[in-house]
Enzyme design. Structure first.
Site, PDB file in Angstrom:
ATOM      1  N   GLU A  79     -24.117  10.517  -7.501  1.00 14.26           N
ATOM      2  CA  GLU A  79     -24.618  10.830  -6.023  1.00 14.26           C
ATOM      3  C   GLU A  79     -24.444  12.283  -5.949  1.00 14.26           C
ATOM      4  OE1 GLU A  79     -20.575   8.916  -4.151  1.00 14.26           O
ATOM      5  OE2 GLU A  79     -21.721  10.104  -2.774  1.00 14.26           O
ATOM      6  N   CYS A 111     -20.681   5.975  -4.015  1.00 14.50           N
ATOM      7  CA  CYS A 111     -19.815   5.566  -5.091  1.00 14.50           C
ATOM      8  C   CYS A 111     -20.010   4.057  -5.780  1.00 14.50           C
ATOM      9  CB  CYS A 111     -18.486   5.858  -4.647  1.00 14.50           C
ATOM     10  SG  CYS A 111     -18.164   7.234  -3.701  1.00 14.50           S
ATOM     11  N   HIS A 233     -12.005   1.232  -5.918  1.00 12.86           N
ATOM     12  CA  HIS A 233     -13.050   2.632  -5.624  1.00 12.86           C
ATOM     13  C   HIS A 233     -11.659   3.557  -5.060  1.00 12.86           C
ATOM     14  CE1 HIS A 233     -15.030   6.002  -4.745  1.00 12.86           C
ATOM     15  NE2 HIS A 233     -15.061   5.925  -3.428  1.00 12.86           N
TER      16      HIS A 233
HETATM   17  N1  CAA Z   1       4.410  13.602   4.746  1.00 15.68           N
HETATM   18  C1  CAA Z   1       3.894  12.443   4.368  1.00 15.68           C
HETATM   19  N2  CAA Z   1       2.715  11.757   4.940  1.00 15.68           N
HETATM   20  C2  CAA Z   1       2.037  12.561   5.822  1.00 15.68           C
HETATM   21  C3  CAA Z   1       2.533  13.583   6.187  1.00 15.68           C
HETATM   22  C4  CAA Z   1       3.709  14.207   5.730  1.00 15.68           C
HETATM   23  N3  CAA Z   1       4.238  15.356   5.962  1.00 15.68           N
HETATM   24  N4  CAA Z   1       1.882  14.222   7.222  1.00 15.68           N
HETATM   25  C5  CAA Z   1       0.836  13.243   7.601  1.00 15.68           C
HETATM   26  N5  CAA Z   1       1.170  12.221   6.575  1.00 15.68           N
HETATM   27  C6  CAA Z   1       0.083  10.900   6.303  1.00 15.68           C
HETATM   28  C7  CAA Z   1      -0.289  10.359   7.649  1.00 15.68           C
HETATM   29  O1  CAA Z   1       0.675   9.568   8.270  1.00 15.68           O
HETATM   30  C8  CAA Z   1      -1.571   9.635   7.026  1.00 15.68           C
HETATM   31  O2  CAA Z   1      -0.823   8.433   6.459  1.00 15.68           O
HETATM   32  P1  CAA Z   1      -1.550   6.954   7.006  1.00 15.68           P
HETATM   33  O3  CAA Z   1      -3.063   6.952   6.974  1.00 15.68           O
HETATM   34  O4  CAA Z   1      -0.775   5.974   6.417  1.00 15.68           O
HETATM   35  O5  CAA Z   1      -1.435   6.877   8.639  1.00 15.68           O
HETATM   36  C9  CAA Z   1      -1.847  10.239   5.882  1.00 15.68           C
HETATM   37  O6  CAA Z   1      -0.867  11.406   5.608  1.00 15.68           O
HETATM   38  C10 CAA Z   1      -3.322  11.099   6.231  1.00 15.68           C
HETATM   39  O7  CAA Z   1      -3.052  12.017   7.298  1.00 15.68           O
HETATM   40  P2  CAA Z   1      -4.101  12.043   8.305  1.00 15.68           P
HETATM   41  O8  CAA Z   1      -4.759  10.578   8.743  1.00 15.68           O
HETATM   42  O9  CAA Z   1      -3.720  12.677   9.391  1.00 15.68           O
HETATM   43  O10 CAA Z   1      -5.133  12.749   7.622  1.00 15.68           O
HETATM   44  P3  CAA Z   1      -6.787  13.273   7.953  1.00 15.68           P
HETATM   45  O11 CAA Z   1      -7.020  13.043   9.226  1.00 15.68           O
HETATM   46  O12 CAA Z   1      -6.478  14.767   7.817  1.00 15.68           O
HETATM   47  O13 CAA Z   1      -7.634  13.005   6.709  1.00 15.68           O
HETATM   48  C11 CAA Z   1      -9.004  11.380   5.850  1.00 15.68           C
HETATM   49  C12 CAA Z   1      -7.739  11.675   6.126  1.00 15.68           C
HETATM   50  C13 CAA Z   1      -9.815  11.296   7.286  1.00 15.68           C
HETATM   51  C14 CAA Z   1      -9.209  10.098   5.081  1.00 15.68           C
HETATM   52  C15 CAA Z   1      -9.827  12.485   5.131  1.00 15.68           C
HETATM   53  O14 CAA Z   1      -9.128  12.691   3.936  1.00 15.68           O
HETATM   54  C16 CAA Z   1     -11.239  12.435   4.661  1.00 15.68           C
HETATM   55  O15 CAA Z   1     -12.105  12.581   5.617  1.00 15.68           O
HETATM   56  N6  CAA Z   1     -11.314  11.894   3.455  1.00 15.68           N
HETATM   57  C17 CAA Z   1     -12.899  11.924   2.951  1.00 15.68           C
HETATM   58  C18 CAA Z   1     -13.415  10.540   3.238  1.00 15.68           C
HETATM   59  C19 CAA Z   1     -12.914   9.474   2.662  1.00 15.68           C
HETATM   60  O16 CAA Z   1     -12.482   9.590   1.410  1.00 15.68           O
HETATM   61  N7  CAA Z   1     -12.839   8.173   3.028  1.00 15.68           N
HETATM   62  C20 CAA Z   1     -12.663   6.882   2.170  1.00 15.68           C
HETATM   63  C21 CAA Z   1     -13.392   5.876   2.429  1.00 15.68           C
HETATM   64  S1  CAA Z   1     -15.205   6.264   2.117  1.00 15.68           S
HETATM   65  C22 CAA Z   1     -15.213   6.152   0.460  1.00 15.68           C
HETATM   66  O17 CAA Z   1     -14.371   5.551  -0.122  1.00 15.68           O
HETATM   67  C23 CAA Z   1     -16.370   6.838  -0.017  1.00 15.68           C
HETATM   68  C24 CAA Z   1     -16.032   8.037  -0.856  1.00 15.68           C
HETATM   69  O18 CAA Z   1     -15.502   8.190  -1.824  1.00 15.68           O
HETATM   70  C25 CAA Z   1     -15.984   9.213   0.131  1.00 15.68           C
END
Ligand code: CAA
Length: 388
Positions: A79, A111, A233
């Site tokens: 992709e 993906c 994945h």
């Molecule tokens: N110690 C331990 N854990 C901590 C922490 C700390 N100090 N601070 C935060 N965390 C935890 C949170 O509790 C959270 O855990 P849970 O999900 O179990 O609640 C985790 O860390 C992540 O924290 P946030 O939810 O606050 O993270 P974020 O909002 O900043 O980012 C995300 C998360 C939105 C997935 C981001 O990484 C993102 O946008 N990623 C890209 C999109 C993606 O990968 N999506 C996956 C599905 S799509 C797909 O699979 C296709 C692809 O390849 C993209």
């Protein structure tokens, strides 16, 4: 006759960026990434690397073993395409000196497309069992700086040789599919970084898992407890852990948390230090399982969940073949990962911001990668790849 994966090899850039450094710069707790996201490092492509050079590096050991004339079809999943018309696979065809009668095509559905390629390869081999099909998945995951996705970047390529009577994993014909037109993650033609609705994407991933699994159950007599391990994945490690807990719960599997974790733990090692490699990630996860599982997997069944945003998902199964451990590239993979160089934040930004060679101008590209292939220049709108 069985059909499936006869050999598997992967490649990633020789540069990586540690998420500890990103956390320090962002004044965030490192554990958010190390534990919360389940990632420690992400591969950073060098200026002279792209999906083509990584793909050729991944496939080289396979082609060296079977010979350049043995490959009848090359299916290239990505992709991070480099041309709207010409398949990235055609450049790999030349770099690897494949036969002029080899069929070459590129496939796209986020993906997921490597799984489409694998299934098509199995179908081709089932029809003509003497053929060998090379499936390559190669991607560079890029999100905007300072976005939640930034910590889930990475890069990598995987190459799989699909044959009759494979030596690693027999792919079984029953599959479960799920498709829905959603906007969870996408990259319009004018952008070099993906757009993503992060939280929504994780919800759609889980919904697709349940739907694809239900469809698989209609097609196959296999139940959750027939599987020893599961490959998901891997956009980031924690996503697979959540997904697998979800699937175990849906199936009321009666396993405790440690047993559920043990079914996927060995799939996560390589991706934890490479980051997201989109189409390649689940198959690098499979390589991680085969090469790192302490007990012999022969005869064990693996469940695969492939997800491509947008979205298309597929659940399918495979059975590990007796003697598989003799045909892995464990040592080479381990040496490649150990030989990587860490970059600091300034170099990370430099690599991230390296002038986009797709702007139409002529570019000589500095020689940086330690890989066997590099993008040497772009001249007259033509990409010039060389072996080094
Ligand atoms: N110690 C331990 N854990 C901590 C922490 C700390 N100090 N601070 C935060 N965390 C935890 C949170 O509790 C959270 O855990 P849970 O999900 O179990 O609640 C985790 O860390 C992540 O924290 P946030 O939810 O606050 O993270 P974020 O909002 O900043 O980012 C995300 C998360 C939105 C997935 C981001 O990484 C993102 O946008 N990623 C890209 C999109 C993606 O990968 N999506 C996956 C599905 S799509 C797909 O699979 C296709 C692809 O390849 C993209």
């Amino acid at each position: 006759m069985s059909v499936g994966i006869d050999e598997i090899s992967f490649y990633t850039s020789n540069y990586y960026f540690d998420l500890r450094t990103l956390a320090e710069v962002q004044n965030t707790d490192t554990e958010k990434y190390y534990q919360g996201i389940g990632q420690e490092k992400m591969g950073m492509a060098a200026p002279d690397e792209d999906v083509v050079t990584m793909a050729a590096n991944a496939a080289l050991p396979l082609v060296e073993r079977v010979g350049t004339d043995a490959v009848s079809t090359l299916l290239f999943a990505t992709e991070t395409g480099i041309d709207q018309s010409k398949s990235a696979g055609i450049y790999v065809h030349r770099l690897l000196n494949l036969h002029e009668n080899c069929r070459v095509v590129e496939l796209k559905q986020a993906c997921y497309s490597a799984t489409a390629a694998l299934q098509m390869a199995c179908a081709l081999v089932a029809r003509q069992p003497e053929k060998k099909v090379l499936v390559i998945a190669s991607d560079i995951a890029r999100y905007d700086l300072d976005s939640p996705g930034e910590a889930t970047q990475g890069c990598g390529a995987v190459a799989m040789l699909v044959t009759a009577n494979p030596r690693l994993v027999e792919i079984e014909p029953e599959v479960g599919n799920y498709a829905e037109d959603v906007m969870d993650f996408w990259r319009p033609n004018y952008r070099t970084t993906a757009l993503v609705d992060g939280k929504y994407s994780t919800k759609i991933y889980l919904k697709s898992l349940k739907k694809a699994w239900e469809h698989f159950r209609e097609a196959s007599s296999l139940a959750f407890n027939d599987f020893g391990h599961f490959c998901y994945h891997l956009p980031f490690g924690r996503m697979a852990q959540k997904a697998h807990q979800h699937l175990a719960k849906v199936n009321q599997a009666g396993l405790d948390a440690d047993q559920v974790e043990a079914q996927i733990a060995d799939t996560l090692h390589y991706n934890r230090t490479i980051g997201n490699s989109y189409t390649a990630s689940m198959y690098i996860g499979l390589t991680s399982l085969l090469e790192n599982c302490k007990h012999n997997l022969a005869g064990s069944r693996i469940g695969f969940f492939s997800y491509g945003s947008g979205c298309v998902a597929e659940f399918f199964s495979g059975k590990v073949v007796d003697g598989y451990e003799k045909h892995l590239h464990r040592e080479a993979h381990s040496q490649m990962l150990q030989a990587r160089t860490e970059v600091d934040y300034a170099r990370y930004l430099e690599l991230y911001r390296y002038p986009d060679p797709r702007d139409g101008s002529d570019n000589e590209i500095e020689a940086v990668t330690t890989g066997r292939f590099r993008l040497a220049a772009i001249r007259n709108h033509k990409r010039e790849y060389i072996a080094v």
